[in-house]
Design a protein around this motif. Structure first.
Motif, PDB file in Angstrom:
ATOM      1  N   MET A 141      -4.055 -29.557  26.792  1.00  0.00           N
ATOM      2  CA  MET A 141      -4.820 -29.901  25.591  1.00  0.00           C
ATOM      3  C   MET A 141      -5.551 -28.644  25.122  1.00  0.00           C
ATOM      4  O   MET A 141      -6.105 -27.897  25.924  1.00  0.00           O
ATOM      5  CB  MET A 141      -5.830 -31.015  25.917  1.00  0.00           C
ATOM      6  N   LYS A 142      -5.546 -28.418  23.813  1.00  0.00           N
ATOM      7  CA  LYS A 142      -6.229 -27.255  23.258  1.00  0.00           C
ATOM      8  C   LYS A 142      -6.985 -27.654  22.008  1.00  0.00           C
ATOM      9  O   LYS A 142      -6.398 -28.196  21.065  1.00  0.00           O
ATOM     10  CB  LYS A 142      -5.227 -26.145  22.933  1.00  0.00           C
ATOM     11  N   ILE A 143      -8.289 -27.396  21.999  1.00  0.00           N
ATOM     12  CA  ILE A 143      -9.123 -27.656  20.829  1.00  0.00           C
ATOM     13  C   ILE A 143      -9.146 -26.379  19.993  1.00  0.00           C
ATOM     14  O   ILE A 143      -9.603 -25.334  20.450  1.00  0.00           O
ATOM     15  CB  ILE A 143     -10.549 -28.063  21.231  1.00  0.00           C
ATOM     16  N   LEU A 144      -8.661 -26.464  18.762  1.00  0.00           N
ATOM     17  CA  LEU A 144      -8.547 -25.276  17.934  1.00  0.00           C
ATOM     18  C   LEU A 144      -9.781 -25.045  17.070  1.00  0.00           C
ATOM     19  O   LEU A 144     -10.242 -23.915  16.920  1.00  0.00           O
ATOM     20  CB  LEU A 144      -7.307 -25.360  17.032  1.00  0.00           C
ATOM     21  N   LYS A 145     -10.335 -26.107  16.502  1.00  0.00           N
ATOM     22  CA  LYS A 145     -11.387 -25.929  15.523  1.00  0.00           C
ATOM     23  C   LYS A 145     -12.045 -27.264  15.211  1.00  0.00           C
ATOM     24  O   LYS A 145     -11.525 -28.327  15.591  1.00  0.00           O
ATOM     25  CB  LYS A 145     -10.778 -25.331  14.230  1.00  0.00           C
ATOM     26  N   ARG A 146     -13.158 -27.204  14.523  1.00  0.00           N
ATOM     27  CA  ARG A 146     -13.764 -28.412  13.970  1.00  0.00           C
ATOM     28  C   ARG A 146     -14.043 -28.169  12.489  1.00  0.00           C
ATOM     29  O   ARG A 146     -14.841 -27.328  12.113  1.00  0.00           O
ATOM     30  CB  ARG A 146     -15.054 -28.782  14.692  1.00  0.00           C
ATOM     31  N   VAL A 147     -13.362 -28.927  11.657  1.00  0.00           N
ATOM     32  CA  VAL A 147     -13.537 -28.793  10.216  1.00  0.00           C
ATOM     33  C   VAL A 147     -13.335 -30.170   9.590  1.00  0.00           C
ATOM     34  O   VAL A 147     -12.496 -30.948  10.020  1.00  0.00           O
ATOM     35  CB  VAL A 147     -12.538 -27.776   9.617  1.00  0.00           C
ATOM     36  N   GLY A 148     -14.142 -30.494   8.603  1.00  0.00           N
ATOM     37  CA  GLY A 148     -13.992 -31.759   7.908  1.00  0.00           C
ATOM     38  C   GLY A 148     -14.790 -32.880   8.541  1.00  0.00           C
ATOM     39  O   GLY A 148     -15.641 -32.676   9.420  1.00  0.00           O
ATOM     40  N   GLY A 149     -14.497 -34.102   8.102  1.00  0.00           N
ATOM     41  CA  GLY A 149     -15.209 -35.277   8.553  1.00  0.00           C
ATOM     42  C   GLY A 149     -14.628 -35.860   9.832  1.00  0.00           C
ATOM     43  O   GLY A 149     -13.754 -35.275  10.473  1.00  0.00           O
ATOM     44  N   HIS A 347       2.397 -45.199  31.736  1.00  0.00           N
ATOM     45  CA  HIS A 347       1.140 -45.306  30.983  1.00  0.00           C
ATOM     46  C   HIS A 347       0.459 -43.938  31.001  1.00  0.00           C
ATOM     47  O   HIS A 347      -0.100 -43.519  32.017  1.00  0.00           O
ATOM     48  CB  HIS A 347       0.232 -46.373  31.597  1.00  0.00           C
ATOM     49  N   VAL A 348       0.548 -43.263  29.886  1.00  0.00           N
ATOM     50  CA  VAL A 348       0.069 -41.881  29.786  1.00  0.00           C
ATOM     51  C   VAL A 348      -1.363 -41.880  29.263  1.00  0.00           C
ATOM     52  O   VAL A 348      -1.653 -42.456  28.213  1.00  0.00           O
ATOM     53  CB  VAL A 348       0.973 -41.061  28.849  1.00  0.00           C
ATOM     54  N   TYR A 349      -2.255 -41.211  29.995  1.00  0.00           N
ATOM     55  CA  TYR A 349      -3.648 -41.062  29.579  1.00  0.00           C
ATOM     56  C   TYR A 349      -3.834 -39.723  28.857  1.00  0.00           C
ATOM     57  O   TYR A 349      -3.259 -38.714  29.264  1.00  0.00           O
ATOM     58  CB  TYR A 349      -4.587 -41.119  30.781  1.00  0.00           C
ATOM     59  N   PHE A 350      -4.638 -39.733  27.816  1.00  0.00           N
ATOM     60  CA  PHE A 350      -5.025 -38.498  27.138  1.00  0.00           C
ATOM     61  C   PHE A 350      -6.264 -37.924  27.816  1.00  0.00           C
ATOM     62  O   PHE A 350      -7.096 -38.683  28.346  1.00  0.00           O
ATOM     63  CB  PHE A 350      -5.319 -38.767  25.656  1.00  0.00           C
ATOM     64  N   PRO A 351      -6.430 -36.593  27.795  1.00  0.00           N
ATOM     65  CA  PRO A 351      -7.643 -35.987  28.367  1.00  0.00           C
ATOM     66  C   PRO A 351      -8.904 -36.501  27.664  1.00  0.00           C
ATOM     67  O   PRO A 351      -8.851 -37.032  26.552  1.00  0.00           O
ATOM     68  CB  PRO A 351      -7.439 -34.494  28.108  1.00  0.00           C
ATOM     69  N   LYS A 352     -10.022 -36.321  28.313  1.00  0.00           N
ATOM     70  CA  LYS A 352     -11.303 -36.754  27.754  1.00  0.00           C
ATOM     71  C   LYS A 352     -11.555 -36.080  26.407  1.00  0.00           C
ATOM     72  O   LYS A 352     -11.340 -34.895  26.231  1.00  0.00           O
ATOM     73  CB  LYS A 352     -12.437 -36.411  28.717  1.00  0.00           C
ATOM     74  N   ARG A 353     -12.034 -36.907  25.429  1.00  0.00           N
ATOM     75  CA  ARG A 353     -12.173 -36.410  24.066  1.00  0.00           C
ATOM     76  C   ARG A 353     -13.565 -36.726  23.546  1.00  0.00           C
ATOM     77  O   ARG A 353     -14.463 -37.129  24.283  1.00  0.00           O
ATOM     78  CB  ARG A 353     -11.127 -37.045  23.143  1.00  0.00           C
ATOM     79  N   TYR A 354     -13.699 -36.600  22.218  1.00  0.00           N
ATOM     80  CA  TYR A 354     -14.998 -36.806  21.576  1.00  0.00           C
ATOM     81  C   TYR A 354     -15.161 -38.233  21.068  1.00  0.00           C
ATOM     82  O   TYR A 354     -16.238 -38.809  21.145  1.00  0.00           O
ATOM     83  CB  TYR A 354     -15.157 -35.825  20.409  1.00  0.00           C
TER      84      TYR A 354
END
Length: 390
Positions: A141-149, A347-354
């Motif tokens: 998982m890679k967080i690239l940016k935060r933009v928008g709503g 059953h695939v889990y996604f990494p912890k998110r916001y």
């Protein structure tokens, strides 16, 4: 004797003068000839230069005519396609609105048409590719940016490796932000480094997709209409009423999305829900050229607590909010070729998110998921395996 010598001298002088006069005359003639030859060379060079320029002009005009001919042919093809689309929409509206009282309706004929549609939907799906991959796990998982709503959609072109990044911020707007590369997107301040593309109408929800230089999005009015927008020419090239009535939001956790468009190795899909199959999600295979719904399925995947979905190799994956804090997982799988059942799928889990995924867009070119999560633009790298391995 002296007179004879004098006569010889006179005659010699006369001969010398005549020779000199002849030489002078010949010299003048040669100079005149040289001048005329020089003038001829200049005129020939000028004529050759003018001929080359004329040839270049003619070649340019011929190329322009060829381009105009291709553009005209393309426009005629587009017009023909749109005329066919209008005729299909009118036929669809006729079937929805019913016949006028003054027209005699053959009930058996109507029943036969309904039966044909149902049988086509029940028919086995004819795959366009030999793709048989399915998700095994989320590899990275890679967080690239935060933009928008908090809600929106971001993606690359899912049908070609152009490298461009597209941002559609919010649930209803008509501005698309285009970045040349991922680096341009991550290094810019907000959307300041983007090219703004203005659409002729606002989209609805987060179910849009970019496919082969075209934006496919939903325009909601009295009817749900799919719009095909050419991102190179900045024009709408086709539109179609989606052939399903009494539609509902696809996901209970993202009620703004009524049709979620997806692309995989097989092409374009539409994920939707109707009152007829109220609790569950439906899936349709869409012809990307004509926007026709080629085949439709009712899936066992429920809408309740669903947040997003995507398609890979003809398999629908529905993502639900997990009981674990800030976790989501793929909890329902539907394969149009019946190679994978919901019980067989991992059953695939996604990494912890916001928060909750507002959109998930699969790129078959890169085998990546482009996710929008509470304004964060996230990439998920997928671990694949063959369907026959389950």
């Amino acid at each position: 004797m002296r007179a004879l010598q004098l006569l010889v001298l006179v005659l010699s002088g006369l001969v010398g003068a005549q020779q000199q006069a002849l030489m002078d005359y010949l010299e003048r003639r040669l100079l005149a000839i040289e001048d005329r030859i020089s003038l001829w060379h200049e005129q020939t060079s000028r004529y050759a230069s003018e001929l080359r320029e004329f040839k270049q002009q003619m070649v340019a005009q011929l190329e322009g005519l060829d381009k105009s001919k291709e553009a005209l042919r393309s426009e005629l093809d587009t017009v023909g396609t749109r005329v066919d689309r209008v005729e299909r929409e009118m036929d669809y509206l006729d079937t929805q609105n019913g016949a006028q009282p003054c027209v005699d309706v053959d009930d058996k004929l109507v029943e036969q048409q309904v039966t044909v549609v149902k049988e086509r939907n029940k028919a086995k799906y004819a795959k366009l590719t030999d793709c048989s991959d399915m998700i095994s796990s989320i590899k990275a998982m890679k967080i690239l940016k935060r933009v928008g709503g908090t809600k929106g959609m971001w993606t690359k072109d899912t049908g070609s490796a152009t490298g461009k990044v597209y941002i559609l911020n919010g649930t209803e707007d008509n501005t698309v932000y285009e970045f040349g590369t991922v680096r341009d997107f991550t290094s810019s301040q907000g959307t300041s480094g983007a090219t703004s593309v203005q659409l002729p109408s606002a989209w609805r929800g987060m179910g849009h997709v970019i496919y082969n230089n075209h934006l496919y999005y939903l325009k909601q009015g009295e009817e749900m209409k799919l719009i095909k927008f050419d991102l190179q020419k900045n024009i709408v090239v086709d539109s179609a009423v989606f052939p399903a009535k009494n539609q509902l939001p696809v996901y209970s956790l993202n009620p703004e999305t009524f049709i979620d468009l997806a692309v995989d190795e097989e092409g374009l899909w539409a994920i939707y829900a109707t009152q007829e199959n109220e609790r569950h999600i439906s899936l349709a295979k869409i012809d990307a050229k004509t926007l026709d719904a080629e085949q439709m399925w009712d899936t066992p995947c429920v809408r309740e607590n669903a947040e997003a979905a995507f398609v890979i190799c003809g398999t629908l994956y529905v993502v639900y909010n997990s009981k674990l804090p800030s976790r989501s997982r793929i909890q329902c799988v539907f394969d149009v070729s019946d190679m994978v059942t919901n019980d067989d799928a991992p059953h695939v889990y996604f990494p912890k998110r916001y928060g909750t995924h507002a959109s998930l867009k699969y790129s078959p070119v890169e085998q990546l998921l482009y996710a929008w999560d509470d304004g964060y633009q996230i990439l998920y790298k997928l671990q694949m395996k063959k369907k026959l391995e389950v």
